[in-house]
Scaffold this motif. Structure first.
Motif, short mmCIF file in Angstrom:
data_model
loop_
_atom_site.label_atom_id
_atom_site.label_comp_id
_atom_site.label_asym_id
_atom_site.label_seq_id
_atom_site.Cartn_x
_atom_site.Cartn_y
_atom_site.Cartn_z
N LEU A 22 40.63 34.91 37.91
CA LEU A 22 41.37 36.06 38.67
C LEU A 22 42.42 36.25 38.19
N GLY A 23 43.04 35.90 37.05
CA GLY A 23 44.18 36.19 36.42
C GLY A 23 45.04 35.15 36.92
N ILE A 24 44.84 33.90 37.11
CA ILE A 24 45.63 32.86 37.58
C ILE A 24 45.20 31.84 36.59
N GLU A 25 46.40 30.78 36.14
CA GLU A 25 46.26 29.58 35.35
C GLU A 25 45.76 28.55 36.43
N THR A 26 44.63 28.14 36.15
CA THR A 26 43.88 27.49 37.24
C THR A 26 44.50 25.94 37.35
N THR A 27 45.05 25.53 36.37
CA THR A 27 45.51 24.04 36.40
C THR A 27 46.99 24.10 36.30
N ARG A 32 44.34 17.69 24.99
CA ARG A 32 45.37 16.54 25.05
C ARG A 32 46.52 17.26 26.25
N ALA A 33 46.76 18.53 26.09
CA ALA A 33 47.88 19.17 26.99
C ALA A 33 47.18 18.96 28.53
N LEU A 34 45.98 19.37 28.69
CA LEU A 34 45.32 19.35 30.02
C LEU A 34 45.13 17.93 30.40
N LEU A 57 46.82 22.23 40.79
CA LEU A 57 46.10 20.95 40.89
C LEU A 57 46.58 20.21 41.64
N ARG A 58 47.78 20.08 42.20
CA ARG A 58 47.85 18.88 43.36
C ARG A 58 47.36 19.44 44.45
N ALA A 59 46.96 20.59 44.64
CA ALA A 59 46.16 21.14 45.86
C ALA A 59 44.80 20.64 45.83
N PHE A 60 44.38 20.87 44.61
CA PHE A 60 42.81 20.62 44.21
C PHE A 60 42.69 19.10 44.64
#
Length: 252
Positions: free
Chosen positions: A194-199, A226-228, A204-207
């Motif tokens: 949806l055009g959003i960086e999901t992580t 590695r970055a993820l 990420l904190r919210a999930f």
């Protein structure tokens, strides 16, 4: 609440996307064996239903890409699908065969069609594999139906459930994130939706605050893996489990 047994072992996790197909056809028992031989525990795979109502392991509804012939999975019975040559003489396995061949493996199963719901759940119950199976689908209807028929399995967000959680997280509405992800064990997501960086860290904190693991697909580049993982994702879904294992070792 304690983690589902499917996720009980310490992460981060490598989920081998359709097995490891560098030297075997995807979604075959050989591809699964190659991935598991690396020491990983989780296989990501897909199921359709054969003409005779058997859950068979296949990503595509059509046979052209993997078998080089016209027609669909649903047009052949399980025995005929098993005799197809997907490469090197390896055919399309049933879910029963995979669960039996690899009794310690964790299977992350995307239910690809409505016809596959009941036979997939039946196979999981038949092998008493609820503790080592996660059932999911892009369709919330399919996901929920499969989980109802195989109580005790783990499950991850469907497309609609994740979209609701993502949009709520984007505007900081954490109670709505928790509501959208209630009863789930994971979100398994692309890097962008949806055009959003999901992580992004706030998302990420919210999930994680909602009590789910975050697995990102399909990541084949070691630098991105590695970055993820350093950002805090709980697992990567990858075609290159061999490379992902090396990344995990370098981070240990």
């Amino acid at each position: 609440m304690p983690a589902h047994p499917y996720l009980a072992a310490a992460g981060p996790r490598v989920l081998a996307h359709r097995g490891l197909a560098t030297a075997a056809p995807e979604n075959t028992l050989l591809a699964f064996a190659h991935a598991l031989a690396l020491g990983i525990t989780h296989i990501e795979t897909d199921v359709h239903a054969s003409r005779d109502g058997v859950a068979v392991i296949a990503h595509d509804a059509e046979l052209q890409r993997v078998a080089g012939r016209p027609g669909g999975v649903a047009e052949l019975d399980a025995r005929a699908l098993g005799r197809l040559d997907l490469g090197g003489g390896h055919g399309m396995p049933t879910l029963d065969a995979a669960l039996e061949a690899f009794p310690e493996a964790r299977f992350n199963i995307d239910v690809k069609s409505a016809a596959a719901i009941a036979p997939t759940a039946e196979a999981v119950r038949r092998h008493r594999a609820e503790h080592r199976v996660l059932l999911t689908s892009f369709s919330e209807r399919r996901r929920a139906a499969a989980v109802r028929l195989a109580p005790g399995v783990a499950t991850s967000a469907s497309g609609p459930r994740f979209a609701a959680a993502l949009l709520a997280a984007r505007v900081g509405l954490r109670p709505l994130v928790r509501r959208a992800l209630a009863g789930l064990d994971a979100v398994q997501i692309p890097e962008r939706a949806l055009g959003i960086e999901t992580t992004a860290p706030p998302l990420l904190r919210a999930f994680h605050d909602a009590g789910v693991e975050v697995h990102v697909w399909t990541i084949n580049d070691p630098t991105t893996m590695r970055a993820l993982l350093e950002r805090g994702v709980d697992g990567v879904v990858t075609d290159r489990a061999d490379l992902a294992v090396e990344v995990l070792r370098s981070l240990a």
